[in-house]
Write a protein that holds these residues in place. Structure first.
Motif, mmCIF file in Angstrom:
data_model
loop_
_atom_site.group_PDB
_atom_site.id
_atom_site.type_symbol
_atom_site.label_atom_id
_atom_site.label_comp_id
_atom_site.label_asym_id
_atom_site.label_seq_id
_atom_site.Cartn_x
_atom_site.Cartn_y
_atom_site.Cartn_z
ATOM 1 N N ARG A 238 -9.815 -9.161 -2.913
ATOM 2 C CA ARG A 238 -8.871 -8.226 -1.991
ATOM 3 C C ARG A 238 -7.605 -8.000 -2.919
ATOM 4 N NH1 ARG A 238 -6.549 -11.843 2.693
ATOM 5 N NH2 ARG A 238 -6.280 -13.386 1.013
ATOM 6 N N ALA A 239 -7.156 -6.788 -2.439
ATOM 7 C CA ALA A 239 -5.948 -6.160 -3.111
ATOM 8 C C ALA A 239 -4.822 -6.793 -2.986
ATOM 9 C CB ALA A 239 -6.022 -4.596 -2.992
ATOM 10 N N GLU A 240 -3.999 -6.809 -3.800
ATOM 11 C CA GLU A 240 -2.345 -7.074 -3.444
ATOM 12 C C GLU A 240 -1.496 -5.911 -3.311
ATOM 13 O OE1 GLU A 240 -1.461 -10.457 -6.018
ATOM 14 O OE2 GLU A 240 -1.265 -9.156 -7.843
ATOM 15 N N SER A 241 -1.983 -5.016 -4.127
ATOM 16 C CA SER A 241 -1.142 -3.623 -4.253
ATOM 17 C C SER A 241 -2.645 -2.554 -4.360
ATOM 18 C CB SER A 241 -0.474 -3.590 -5.133
ATOM 19 O OG SER A 241 -0.726 -3.478 -6.675
ATOM 20 N N PHE A 242 -2.011 -1.195 -3.761
ATOM 21 C CA PHE A 242 -3.098 -0.125 -3.831
ATOM 22 C C PHE A 242 -1.925 0.969 -3.820
ATOM 23 C CE2 PHE A 242 -4.812 3.546 -2.050
ATOM 24 C CZ PHE A 242 -6.121 3.564 -2.315
ATOM 25 N N THR A 243 -1.969 1.750 -4.956
ATOM 26 C CA THR A 243 -1.205 3.127 -4.881
ATOM 27 C C THR A 243 -2.323 4.239 -5.321
ATOM 28 O OG1 THR A 243 0.802 1.916 -5.910
ATOM 29 C CG2 THR A 243 0.784 4.417 -5.914
ATOM 30 N N GLU A 244 -2.091 5.128 -4.362
ATOM 31 C CA GLU A 244 -2.815 6.486 -4.659
ATOM 32 C C GLU A 244 -2.118 7.822 -5.192
ATOM 33 O OE1 GLU A 244 -5.961 9.127 -2.243
ATOM 34 O OE2 GLU A 244 -4.789 7.677 -1.078
ATOM 35 N N TRP A 245 -2.563 8.154 -5.871
ATOM 36 C CA TRP A 245 -2.179 9.744 -6.506
ATOM 37 C C TRP A 245 -3.269 10.762 -6.166
ATOM 38 C CZ3 TRP A 245 -0.728 5.701 -9.214
ATOM 39 C CH2 TRP A 245 0.695 5.557 -9.551
ATOM 40 N N TRP A 246 -3.028 11.653 -5.009
ATOM 41 C CA TRP A 246 -3.948 12.686 -4.800
ATOM 42 C C TRP A 246 -3.382 14.051 -5.038
ATOM 43 C CZ3 TRP A 246 -2.369 15.969 -1.084
ATOM 44 C CH2 TRP A 246 -1.345 15.545 -0.178
ATOM 45 N N MET A 247 -4.436 14.665 -5.318
ATOM 46 C CA MET A 247 -3.922 16.246 -5.886
ATOM 47 C C MET A 247 -5.031 17.163 -5.014
ATOM 48 S SD MET A 247 -3.293 14.073 -8.633
ATOM 49 C CE MET A 247 -5.007 13.323 -8.574
ATOM 50 N N ASP A 248 -4.529 18.086 -4.087
ATOM 51 C CA ASP A 248 -5.378 19.191 -3.831
ATOM 52 C C ASP A 248 -5.770 20.050 -4.770
ATOM 53 O OD1 ASP A 248 -6.411 21.307 -2.268
ATOM 54 O OD2 ASP A 248 -4.961 21.004 -0.562
ATOM 55 N N TYR B 250 0.738 -1.330 0.120
ATOM 56 C CA TYR B 250 0.033 0.218 0.006
ATOM 57 C C TYR B 250 1.032 1.058 -0.025
ATOM 58 C CZ TYR B 250 -4.216 2.765 1.326
ATOM 59 O OH TYR B 250 -5.083 3.589 1.578
ATOM 60 N N ARG B 251 0.580 2.183 -0.743
ATOM 61 C CA ARG B 251 1.243 3.604 -0.950
ATOM 62 C C ARG B 251 0.168 4.449 -0.899
ATOM 63 N NH1 ARG B 251 5.569 1.088 -4.013
ATOM 64 N NH2 ARG B 251 7.597 1.554 -3.082
ATOM 65 N N TYR B 252 0.266 5.610 -0.018
ATOM 66 C CA TYR B 252 -0.516 6.849 -0.146
ATOM 67 C C TYR B 252 -0.267 7.672 -1.075
ATOM 68 C CZ TYR B 252 -2.078 5.374 4.554
ATOM 69 O OH TYR B 252 -2.459 4.566 5.764
ATOM 70 N N GLU B 253 1.114 7.603 -1.610
ATOM 71 C CA GLU B 253 1.461 8.511 -2.932
ATOM 72 C C GLU B 253 2.496 7.464 -3.553
ATOM 73 O OE1 GLU B 253 0.891 11.340 0.591
ATOM 74 O OE2 GLU B 253 2.429 10.204 0.148
ATOM 75 N N PRO B 254 2.765 7.645 -4.768
ATOM 76 C CA PRO B 254 3.571 6.523 -5.482
ATOM 77 C C PRO B 254 5.014 6.689 -4.763
ATOM 78 C CG PRO B 254 2.779 8.169 -6.935
ATOM 79 C CD PRO B 254 2.024 8.540 -5.727
ATOM 80 N N TRP B 255 5.330 7.992 -4.194
ATOM 81 C CA TRP B 255 6.808 8.146 -3.742
ATOM 82 C C TRP B 255 7.079 7.942 -2.302
ATOM 83 C CZ3 TRP B 255 3.380 11.714 -5.962
ATOM 84 C CH2 TRP B 255 3.005 12.470 -5.226
ATOM 85 N N SER B 256 5.804 7.755 -1.675
ATOM 86 C CA SER B 256 6.044 7.328 -0.143
ATOM 87 C C SER B 256 6.400 6.010 0.207
ATOM 88 C CB SER B 256 4.287 7.642 0.506
ATOM 89 O OG SER B 256 3.657 6.460 -0.028
ATOM 90 N N PRO B 257 6.925 5.841 1.499
ATOM 91 C CA PRO B 257 7.352 4.638 2.045
ATOM 92 C C PRO B 257 6.236 3.398 1.580
ATOM 93 C CG PRO B 257 7.836 6.207 3.331
ATOM 94 C CD PRO B 257 7.216 6.854 2.612
ATOM 95 N N LEU B 258 6.675 2.393 1.338
ATOM 96 C CA LEU B 258 5.807 1.289 1.010
ATOM 97 C C LEU B 258 5.388 0.785 2.466
ATOM 98 C CD1 LEU B 258 4.497 -0.704 -0.935
ATOM 99 C CD2 LEU B 258 6.621 -2.229 -0.530
ATOM 100 N N ILE B 259 3.947 0.527 2.371
ATOM 101 C CA ILE B 259 3.433 -0.217 3.744
ATOM 102 C C ILE B 259 3.261 -1.638 3.246
ATOM 103 C CG2 ILE B 259 1.894 -0.174 5.340
ATOM 104 C CD1 ILE B 259 1.321 2.995 4.566
ATOM 105 N N GLU B 260 3.795 -2.515 3.882
ATOM 106 C CA GLU B 260 3.738 -4.014 3.266
ATOM 107 C C GLU B 260 3.057 -4.682 4.352
ATOM 108 O OE1 GLU B 260 6.960 -5.812 0.883
ATOM 109 O OE2 GLU B 260 7.961 -4.209 2.292
#
Length: 128
Positions: free
Chosen positions: A111-121, A40-50
Motif C-alpha cells: 500500500r502507498a503512504e503517499s502519492f503525487t501526480e504530475w500530469w501534462m496535457d 494523495y495529491r493530484y498535482e504537487p501544488w494541489s491541496p493534500l488529501i489525507e
C-alpha cells in the motif's frame, strides 16, 4: 534494506492494482491501494488529501468512466520504497496526458503512504 528487484516488483504490482481500481471505481479496490493515513495529491501544488476515506471519496468524485481511456507506462526509477512511474493516458475524447507519479510504499510494499501526480496535457505546448 529493500532489494531493488523486490521494490521494482512491488511497484509493478501496485501499478497493476491501481489500473484495476481506475477501471472498476470499486471502493474496496481503491482503498486497498493506500494506508489509512496516506497522503494523495493530484498535482504537487494541489491541496493534500489525507487518509484513505478522503482519498476514496475524492477518487469517486473525480472518477473516469471505465473503458473511456487507455494507460501505459513503466517504472522510471526506484529509491528504496519510493518509485517513479512515467505513463501516458489516452482518453476516447482525444485528450492525451503525460503522467509522472511519485509513490512511496509502506513497509509491506503493498500500500502507498503517499502519492503525487504530475500530469501534462500533450495539447498544451510549452515555450511557444
Amino acid at each position: 534494506m529493500i532489494e531493488r528487484a523486490e521494490a521494482d516488483a512491488a511497484a509493478r504490482r501496485w501499478i497493476a492494482r491501481y489500473v484495476t481500481a481506475w477501471n472498476s471505481n470499486d471502493e474496496a479496490d481503491i482503498r486497498s491501494l493506500f494506508t489509512d493515513d496516506a497522503r494523495y495529491r493530484y498535482e504537487p501544488w494541489s491541496p493534500l488529501i489525507e487518509g484513505s476515506d478522503a482519498i476514496v471519496a475524492s477518487w469517486l468524485e473525480r472518477r473516469d468512466d471505465p473503458g473511456t481511456f487507455t494507460f501505459e507506462g513503466d517504472v522510471a526509477g526506484i529509491d528504496g520504497r519510493t518509485f517513479f512511474y512515467s505513463g501516458v493516458t489516452r482518453y476516447d475524447s482525444g485528450t492525451v496526458y503525460s503522467n509522472l507519479w511519485v509513490v512511496a510504499l509502506a513497509d509491506g510494499l503493498e500500500r502507498a503512504e503517499s502519492f503525487t501526480e504530475w500530469w501534462m496535457d500533450q495539447a498544451e505546448k510549452s515555450g511557444d
